[in-house]
Design a protein around this motif. Structure first.
Motif: not given
Length: 455
Positions: A276, A279-280, A237, A240, A282-283, A309, A306, A273, A312, A286
């Protein structure tokens, strides 16, 4: 209920320890010592209660360090022929200042310990003064240290101060209260300083684990970009990772501006963060600018991705055994903020707008509990917003920063931390200054044509 139960248990343990200590002292000490202990304990309890309210200092942790010093004094006095100058009061003072980053608290503990030890050893006023001087020198030297070798230097300084003090005392004419303070104690005093340094260096990781605190030294170790989580951010990521670096820089400078823990804010921002990583793609940082995974999802599903994260991130942090002080940044860096974009999209998608509940589109929190976590919350929001600007300039950046900080304040996200309006004003100015330098408008350079193309 859990917090209340823990509080009751903590108080019960403290009272039992105090009672046991009083009984043991009553057996091995005289009435004056017991009375002195009661008075000093009352004073320490009242002062530490103030620290606990202001700094969230755990009174049981302070009590444990205090009782270790008292136990050493009683043991040496009753069961050995050792000099009282072997008692590691400087080590306990240095441990206090490193663990809690609180110089006043360390001086209070060392003063009270020195006083009590002096009473145990026939009211030796010189012992009290020399112990306190050594502890004070060590505490001042390693206040807010960031390198381990400083602990050894502090130990050498403590030895030097105690030797010089004893040398001066040895030239003072004999007095009744001076029976213990003479030149034979110079060697124990010299050993005390060096021994204190090794005790602090060796015991620090143990007390960090027991007290669940993170020191500046541990924070610097966590800031190493070879940490597995940070390496994963770089590879999996990168957007991020870059965002976290910028948030860390913003948070550090803002924390310095309001006298908060700048190192804690920076390192906390590095890890805020990490969730993330699950599921990188989805942001937004990235994603490819022309493609978004959320276009294929309903707003309610996007909201879950969202918001999750944070969960996670907590799970990853616990798996990698990160300190609870760092996990707080992951939990609190959104507070109970609204996932505004997907909330608005859900309203647009829904035929009956009353079915779309705002609470469902909010993070679970908690809200920031400290200045440092609140600063990261603000830095995270303003950096993301400024990065999204099409044509950033000083005026637009200033407007964005003002708006976001004001909205977070109105939304109640800063209600549970200690930030004042004066602090927010300083943070606002700091963010504007740094973001204007990062996202300033750039001159478009003319295309340089080769000689072949120009003909």
């Amino acid at each position: 209920m859990k917090k209340q139960t823990r509080r009751i248990l903590s108080k019960t343990v403290l009272y039992l320890i105090s009672l046991g200590l009083l009984v043991s002292f009553s057996i091995c000490a005289n009435f004056n010592v017991i009375l002195s202990f009661l008075l000093i304990s009352m004073f320490v309890y009242l002062k530490i209660t103030e620290f606990r309210k202001a700094k969230k200092t755990n009174i049981l942790h302070i009590s444990l360090l205090f009782l270790i010093g008292l136990a050493c004094a009683v043991f040496i006095n009753n069961y050995t022929n050792f000099s009282p100058y072997y008692i590691p009061v400087p080590a306990l003072a240095m441990l206090t200042v490193v663990l809690f980053t609180n110089l006043e608290l360390a001086l209070l503990i060392s003063f009270c310990l020195s006083m009590f030890i002096g009473f145990i050893f026939q009211g030796d006023i010189f012992l009290i003064c020399i112990m306190f001087l050594g502890s004070m020198a060590g505490s001042f030297f390693i206040y807010k240290i960031r390198q381990r070798y400083k602990i050894i230097q502090a130990g050498i300084l403590v030895s030097f101060i105690m030797i010089v003090s004893l040398t001066i005392v040895s030239y003072i004419p004999e007095a009744g209260i001076m029976s213990l303070s003479s030149s034979p104690n110079i060697v124990p005093a010299a050993i005390n300083g060096i021994l204190s340094a090794f005790l602090v260096a060796g015991a620090l990781p143990i007390f960090e684990f027991l007290f669940k605190v993170v020191t500046n030294i541990s924070l610097l170790e966590l800031s190493d970009f070879n940490h597995p989580l940070l390496k994963r951010l770089v590879l999996e990521a990168p957007g991020t990772y870059h965002h976290s670096l910028l948030v860390g820089n913003l948070a550090e400078v803002a924390a310095e501006a309001i006298n908060a823990n700048s190192l804690l804010a920076r390192v906390g921002a590095y890890y805020h963060d990490i969730g993330k990583l699950e599921k990188p793609e989805y942001f937004s940082e990235n994603q490819d600018r022309t493609l978004s995974r959320h276009e294929q999802l309903k707003a309610s599903m996007s909201k879950l991705v969202i918001i999750n994260h944070v969960k996670d991130g907590i799970s990853l942090a616990k798996n990698h055994k990160l300190n609870s002080a760092i996990i707080e940044f992951i939990e609190q860096h959104h507070g109970t903020s609204l996932v505004f974009y997907f909330y608005r999209r859900a309203l647009a998608e829904s035929k009956n707008k009353e079915d779309v509940k705002e609470d469902v589109f909010r993070y679970t929190g908690p809200k920031p509990q400290s200045k440092e976590t609140a600063i990261v919350l603000l830095a995270d929001s303003v950096e993301a917003a400024c990065r999204a600007l099409d044509a950033p300039n000083a005026q637009r950046i200033e407007e964005v920063v003002h708006t976001i900080i004001n909205n977070k304040f109105i939304d109640g996200q800063l209600d549970e931390c200690d930030l004042t309006l004066k602090d927010l004003n300083k943070i606002d100015k700091t963010f504007i200054h740094i973001l204007s330098a990062i996202y300033h408008s750039r001159i478009e350079y003319p295309e340089i044509k080769s000689e072949n193309n120009s003909r």
